[in-house]
Design an enzyme around this catalytic site. Structure first.
Site, PDB file in Angstrom:
ATOM      1  N   ASP A   9      60.263 -54.488  30.764  1.00  0.00           N
ATOM      2  CA  ASP A   9      60.843 -53.238  30.049  1.00  0.00           C
ATOM      3  C   ASP A   9      61.141 -52.966  31.584  1.00  0.00           C
ATOM      4  OD1 ASP A   9      62.693 -51.523  29.079  1.00  0.00           O
ATOM      5  OD2 ASP A   9      61.017 -50.524  28.847  1.00  0.00           O
ATOM      6  N   ASP A  11      63.412 -49.479  31.794  1.00  0.00           N
ATOM      7  CA  ASP A  11      62.252 -47.534  31.653  1.00  0.00           C
ATOM      8  C   ASP A  11      61.653 -47.091  31.108  1.00  0.00           C
ATOM      9  OD1 ASP A  11      66.434 -47.564  32.207  1.00  0.00           O
ATOM     10  OD2 ASP A  11      65.271 -47.073  33.357  1.00  0.00           O
ATOM     11  N   LYS A  53      76.147 -45.433  27.535  1.00  0.00           N
ATOM     12  CA  LYS A  53      77.503 -45.563  27.397  1.00  0.00           C
ATOM     13  C   LYS A  53      77.431 -45.437  25.680  1.00  0.00           C
ATOM     14  CE  LYS A  53      79.378 -49.398  29.526  1.00  0.00           C
ATOM     15  NZ  LYS A  53      78.160 -49.763  30.147  1.00  0.00           N
ATOM     16  N   LYS A  84      77.196 -41.270  36.324  1.00  0.00           N
ATOM     17  CA  LYS A  84      75.791 -40.293  36.129  1.00  0.00           C
ATOM     18  C   LYS A  84      74.717 -41.581  36.371  1.00  0.00           C
ATOM     19  CE  LYS A  84      71.767 -42.504  33.391  1.00  0.00           C
ATOM     20  NZ  LYS A  84      71.822 -43.278  33.476  1.00  0.00           N
ATOM     21  N   THR A 122      67.937 -52.547  28.667  1.00  0.00           N
ATOM     22  CA  THR A 122      68.974 -52.655  28.653  1.00  0.00           C
ATOM     23  C   THR A 122      70.212 -51.433  29.546  1.00  0.00           C
ATOM     24  OG1 THR A 122      68.141 -51.635  26.828  1.00  0.00           O
ATOM     25  CG2 THR A 122      70.354 -50.987  26.681  1.00  0.00           C
ATOM     26  N   THR A 123      69.318 -51.183  30.898  1.00  0.00           N
ATOM     27  CA  THR A 123      70.454 -50.398  31.356  1.00  0.00           C
ATOM     28  C   THR A 123      70.972 -51.363  32.794  1.00  0.00           C
ATOM     29  OG1 THR A 123      69.518 -48.309  33.337  1.00  0.00           O
ATOM     30  CG2 THR A 123      68.084 -50.928  33.778  1.00  0.00           C
ATOM     31  N   ASN A 127      70.754 -50.102  38.860  1.00  0.00           N
ATOM     32  CA  ASN A 127      69.631 -49.398  38.418  1.00  0.00           C
ATOM     33  C   ASN A 127      68.481 -49.398  38.588  1.00  0.00           C
ATOM     34  OD1 ASN A 127      71.067 -46.614  37.240  1.00  0.00           O
ATOM     35  ND2 ASN A 127      71.029 -47.166  35.245  1.00  0.00           N
TER      36      ASN A 127
HETATM   37  C1  XBP Z   1      66.466 -47.691  28.471  1.00  0.00           C
HETATM   38  C2  XBP Z   1      67.664 -47.789  27.706  1.00  0.00           C
HETATM   39  C3  XBP Z   1      68.749 -47.552  28.913  1.00  0.00           C
HETATM   40  C4  XBP Z   1      68.161 -46.108  29.547  1.00  0.00           C
HETATM   41  C5  XBP Z   1      69.472 -45.376  30.981  1.00  0.00           C
HETATM   42  O1  XBP Z   1      66.569 -48.992  29.464  1.00  0.00           O
HETATM   43  O2  XBP Z   1      68.020 -47.744  26.581  1.00  0.00           O
HETATM   44  O3  XBP Z   1      70.268 -46.981  28.104  1.00  0.00           O
HETATM   45  O4  XBP Z   1      67.964 -44.656  28.683  1.00  0.00           O
HETATM   46  O5  XBP Z   1      70.130 -46.219  31.778  1.00  0.00           O
HETATM   47  P1  XBP Z   1      65.486 -49.625  29.213  1.00  0.00           P
HETATM   48  P2  XBP Z   1      71.486 -46.280  31.806  1.00  0.00           P
HETATM   49  O6  XBP Z   1      65.350 -51.284  27.618  1.00  0.00           O
HETATM   50  O7  XBP Z   1      65.331 -50.140  30.247  1.00  0.00           O
HETATM   51  O8  XBP Z   1      64.138 -49.129  28.663  1.00  0.00           O
HETATM   52  O9  XBP Z   1      72.459 -45.476  31.373  1.00  0.00           O
HETATM   53  O10 XBP Z   1      71.756 -47.827  32.498  1.00  0.00           O
HETATM   54  O11 XBP Z   1      71.830 -46.537  30.343  1.00  0.00           O
HETATM   55 MG    MG Z   2      62.273 -49.254  28.105  1.00  0.00          MG
END
Ligand code: XBP
Ligand code: MG
Length: 254
Positions: A9, A11, A53, A84, A122-123, A127
């Site tokens: 993953d 973020d 979003k 953003k 999910t990002t 990013n």
């Molecule tokens: C975490 C998320 C993302 C980030 C923000 O992703 O839910 O939405 O919080 O990034 P991960 P965006 O699966 O890597 O933990 O604004 O690009 O969605």
């Molecule tokens: Mg994460």
């Protein structure tokens, strides 16, 4: 059973990015003079909604607006999120967010052992590009043979879609890979895809129920690749035990 790939993953797992995301969301809201400011407490609960979003839309839905006002604001979401993402990408590109402890060492060891690296996040691709370039250098992105982002699948985490697509692109079954996550949504997504899962919580996710993780650690510091593989895919039992089990199995067939 061997492990062919680690699926990370992004973020909260590769790097503690969510404070930078929160700051970027608030900066985009300010540039559009919306008067919205997400406090850390607001953001911790908003993180239950994956995808920037979707998170903004969820926030709008909670404002109790008239349908016409809501419609106008929801129409603005893609532009808000693009702004953003630009703000966030610039901050990350300047080195604003380092990798979490132990991440680079585990990536290095896995690669040295011939294990492939993948991402299921999910990002957005933008990013991920910014983070991997800033933290692992110009070749950072190339080290991950498969990168699956939120916009490539119909359902974001906790649905298993990103992990299933990563496994399909890797061309392996779930039992040949390990997922590394930070949140409840990520854990549920990886588990639903059938993956053995390491979870390293952070400030935003520490209060969540992560008890279902196969391995729960504060971070990846000191977690060797061989030790991780042995936990996830224990080596076959000693020869004698194996032959006893095989005889027993053959005996059951006669
Ligand atoms: C975490 C998320 C993302 C980030 C923000 O992703 O839910 O939405 O919080 O990034 P991960 P965006 O699966 O890597 O933990 O604004 O690009 O969605
Ligand atoms: Mg994460």
């Amino acid at each position: 059973m061997s492990i062919d790939a680690l699926i990370f993953d992004v973020d909260g797992t590769l790097a503690d990015t969510e404070e930078a995301h929160r700051t970027a969301f608030n900066a985009a809201f300010a540039r559009h003079r919306l008067g919205w400011q997400w406090s850390p407490e607001d953001y911790r609960s908003l993180l239950d909604i994956t995808g920037g979003k979707e998170r903004i839309t969820h926030y709008i839905d909670g404002l109790g607006l008239r349908a016409s006002e809501r419609f106008w604001l929801v129409d603005l979401v893609p532009e808000l999120h693009a702004e953003k993402t630009r703000i966030y990408g610039a901050f990350v590109a300047e080195g604003g967010v380092p990798l979490r402890p132990g991440v680079e060492a585990l990536i290095d060891e896995a690669e040295a052992a011939g294990c492939r690296l993948a991402i299921a996040s999910t990002t957005t691709a933008a990013n991920i590009d910014a983070l991997l370039h800033a933290t692992l250098g110009p070749r950072g992105l190339d080290r991950f043979g498969v990168i699956v982002c939120g916009d490539q699948v119909r359902r974001k985490k906790p649905a298993p879609d990103v992990y299933r697509l990563a496994l399909a692109q890797l061309g392996i079954e779930a039992d040949r890979a390990i997922a590394i996550e930070d949140s409840s949504n990520g854990l549920r997504s990886a588990q639903a895809a059938g993956l053995w899962t390491v979870v390293t919580p952070n400030f935003w996710t520490a209060e969540a129920d992560l008890s279902g993780a196969d391995l729960l650690r504060a971070d990846l510091k000191g977690l060797g690749f061989d030790a991780l593989v042995h936990l996830a895919a224990p080596a076959p039992l000693p020869g004698l035990v194996n032959s006893l089990l095989r005889d027993a199995a053959q005996g059951s067939r006669s």
